[in-house]
Design a protein around this motif. Structure first.
Motif, PDB file in Angstrom:
ATOM      1  N   UNK A 215      10.573  -2.557   8.092  1.00 12.23           N
ATOM      2  CA  UNK A 215       9.237  -2.034   7.829  1.00 12.23           C
ATOM      3  C   UNK A 215       8.611  -2.809   6.682  1.00 12.23           C
ATOM      4  N   UNK A 216       7.283  -2.740   6.606  1.00  7.93           N
ATOM      5  CA  UNK A 216       6.600  -3.414   5.499  1.00  7.93           C
ATOM      6  C   UNK A 216       7.007  -2.795   4.171  1.00  7.93           C
ATOM      7  N   UNK A 217       6.947  -3.591   3.121  1.00  7.03           N
ATOM      8  CA  UNK A 217       7.432  -3.152   1.818  1.00  7.03           C
ATOM      9  C   UNK A 217       6.649  -1.962   1.273  1.00  7.03           C
TER      10      UNK A 217
END
Length: 285
Positions: A215-217
């Protein structure tokens, strides 16, 4: 002129000294029955033994490598050193026979682990050689027993503590895995003291989370795991990079970990409130 004790006076002094030394150093009330191999403190009961371990952060294990001066070196110290060297030899021999230490690092072995994990609907991803997680990962698959023995890391954010477990069988429940750490009865006294906030909380407040990978940070989410189910059941349909890392948190304490599913329910509840309070507009014919 040097003062010299009389024979009877010296005898009484030694008796008083022996009595003082054999008195419990925790409660100072009862006669001592035990002596800690590590800190050499006298205790009278199991309760006082546990109290002294908590107070002094003592694990009760004799320090085999403690410094002993030449003047105090005895035959017992020599025997202790000899047995210590024997233990080192046995440990080195066991390590030489351990398959997990000398497991092949070829792509064939890594692909084998991935394929076995895929059969359980687990997406296992590995890092290139040289990464810390790749180097410390001790996960193996026992062909004879046909099951995984996982390398596992436990994180306790509220106490800033972490513990690493090796060879955790896949059929062990999360409750049994956490017992040596947060169970008020079965946990180690030193660990219990460090994780006091967990051991004093009811088990219903304990929440076990695992980070969702890929997932995106800025959109980190966590899956909530079922403590009553086995490690294998909790890892199914999930992505794992090298080995699982479990976060043990308390529901009553605030944390920044967003659990997947709770966000959607909170949004839907807020939308429901908005739609419920929104006035109805009637169009004029």
């Amino acid at each position: 002129r040097a003062w010299v004790k009389e024979p009877q006076e010296e005898k009484d002094f030694l008796l008083r000294r022996q009595k003082r030394l054999q008195q419990c150093e925790t409660c100072s009330e009862e006669e001592a029955k035990y002596r800690c191999p590590r800190c050499m403190k006298y205790s009278c009961s199991l309760l006082c033994v546990k109290k002294h371990k908590l107070a002094l952060s003592c694990n009760g294990i004799r320090d085999k490598t403690a410094f002993v001066s030449v003047n105090e070196f005895t035959d017992l110290n020599l025997l202790s050193d000899y047995r210590f060297l024997e233990d080192v030899g046995r440990t080195a021999d066991a390590a030489a026979r351990d398959l997990s230490v000398h497991r092949p690092t070829t792509n064939k072995f890594i692909n084998y682990l991935r394929n076995r994990a895929r059969r359980h609907n687990i997406i296992l991803k590995t890092l290139p050689i040289g990464f810390t997680k790749r180097r410390e990962n001790s996960t193996i698959f026992n062909k004879k027993e046909q099951k995984f023995y996982w390398h596992l890391k436990l994180m306790f954010p509220h106490c800033h503590a972490e513990y690493t477990l090796k060879r955790v069988p896949e059929d062990k429940t999360l409750t049994d895995i956490l017992k040596p750490y947060i169970d008020p009865v079965e946990s180690d006294p030193v660990v219990c003291q460090r994780l006091k906030i967990y051991t004093m909380s009811p088990q219903s407040d304990v929440q076990i989370l695992m980070k969702i990978e890929n997932r995106r940070q800025n959109s980190t989410r966590y899956n909530e795991l079922d403590a009553s189910r086995s490690l294998l059941d909790n890892l199914k349909d999930k992505v794992i990079i090298e080995y699982p890392t479990l976060f043990v948190v308390l529901k009553t304490l605030k944390n920044d970990m967003v659990v997947l599913g709770q966000v959607a329910s909170e949004k839907s509840s807020r939308l429901g409130k908005i739609s419920y309070n929104k006035p109805t507009v009637h169009k004029r014919e």
